[in-house]
Design a protein around this motif. Structure first.
Motif, PDB file in Angstrom:
ATOM      1  N   SER A  17       0.806  -1.230   0.000  1.00 46.39           N
ATOM      2  CA  SER A  17       0.000   0.000   0.000  1.00 46.39           C
ATOM      3  C   SER A  17       0.835   1.274   0.000  1.00 46.39           C
ATOM      4  CB  SER A  17      -0.945   0.014   1.213  1.00 46.39           C
ATOM      5  OG  SER A  17      -0.232   0.236   2.406  1.00 46.39           O
ATOM      6  N   ASP A  60       3.537   3.843  -1.473  1.00 39.51           N
ATOM      7  CA  ASP A  60       4.239   4.199  -2.697  1.00 39.51           C
ATOM      8  C   ASP A  60       5.738   4.114  -2.453  1.00 39.51           C
ATOM      9  OD1 ASP A  60       5.608   6.556  -4.420  1.00 39.51           O
ATOM     10  OD2 ASP A  60       3.903   5.718  -5.508  1.00 39.51           O
ATOM     11  N   LYS A 117      -1.501   4.403  -0.163  1.00 41.32           N
ATOM     12  CA  LYS A 117      -2.572   4.368  -1.154  1.00 41.32           C
ATOM     13  C   LYS A 117      -3.756   3.594  -0.580  1.00 41.32           C
ATOM     14  CE  LYS A 117       0.584   2.613  -3.795  1.00 41.32           C
ATOM     15  NZ  LYS A 117       1.319   1.935  -4.890  1.00 41.32           N
ATOM     16  N   ILE A 138      -3.690  -2.180  -5.908  1.00 39.40           N
ATOM     17  CA  ILE A 138      -2.366  -1.993  -5.322  1.00 39.40           C
ATOM     18  C   ILE A 138      -1.569  -3.294  -5.340  1.00 39.40           C
ATOM     19  CG2 ILE A 138      -3.185  -0.116  -3.845  1.00 39.40           C
ATOM     20  CD1 ILE A 138      -2.852  -2.018  -1.459  1.00 39.40           C
TER      21      ILE A 138
END
Length: 221
Positions: A13, A15, A22, A170
């Motif tokens: 999750s 970045d 995210k 994701i």
């Protein structure tokens, strides 16, 4: 390096470059569910009739799991009857992500950075420091979901959690969502674990599905 299901969900999750989370709310529920599932797999908690019970308070030897085990044991001990799984997830989804990120920092997989928004408000981000573990994780997920490999118990559980929280994008960025979701649903419903663990998964999926609907409705409003 062996990491927990919650840490795997968190790595997916975050970045890699910016360290921004995210799909934060859905991921938080999946992280809390990952810790609970890991405790169920380790024989520390059980689920029956949608209710949660601590069956063994002995430490697992993993700091993240043992911290949450102590918390759930104290919480269930104060209640008159075994609480619903959804009650614990509702309580823990606000706390479990921070504990999980802290463990990833301790392992050296992400690094904490503090930035200021508009020059005023401090915001913490967690960019990747060592990408080897996440690369192995993504390769393992691809092998099972896209290439048809047979999953082990933990990987099947991880896929069930990701599917329940609707975190398909994701986990598999750039892949056809419909195809990915169908395969993940098939794996989530498979008989890869005992009935108690599968019941825990079903309850967690129901809780995560409910909060996803609420989130979508709130955003539309």
């Amino acid at each position: 390096m062996s990491i927990t299901l919650a840490e795997e969900i968190t790595l997916l999750s975050l970045d890699d470059e910016s360290g921004e989370a995210k799909e934060r709310q859905s991921a938080a529920w999946a992280v809390a569910g990952g810790i609970l599932l890991e405790l169920a797999l380790a024989g520390r908690v059980s689920v029956a009739g949608g209710r949660l019970a601590v069956t063994d308070e002995d430490p697992t030897g993993e700091a993240l799991l043992d911290g949450r085990l102590a918390a759930v044991a104290a919480w269930t001990g104060r209640r008159g009857r075994a609480p619903k799984v959804t009650e614990w997830l509702t309580k823990d989804q606000a706390k479990a992500p921070a504990a999980t990120v802290a463990r990833l920092c301790e392992r050296g997989l992400v690094v904490e950075e503090t930035r200021r928004v508009l020059g005023l408000f401090p915001v913490r981000r967690y960019p990747e420091a060592d990408g080897a573990v996440e690369r192995e994780l993504r390769e393992r997920l691809r092998a099972v979901v896209l290439d048809g490999a047979a999953p082990d118990e933990r990987t099947a559980g991880l896929i069930a959690l990701l599917h329940g929280a609707k975190l398909h994008r994701i986990a598999f960025p750039g892949e056809p969502r419909k195809q990915v979701a169908a395969r993940m649903a098939e794996l989530a419903e498979g008989r890869w674990a005992g009935e108690g663990v599968r019941e825990a998964i079903r309850d967690m999926q129901a809780a995560m599905a409910a909060v996803t609907v609420v989130t979508i409705v709130a955003a539309a409003g």
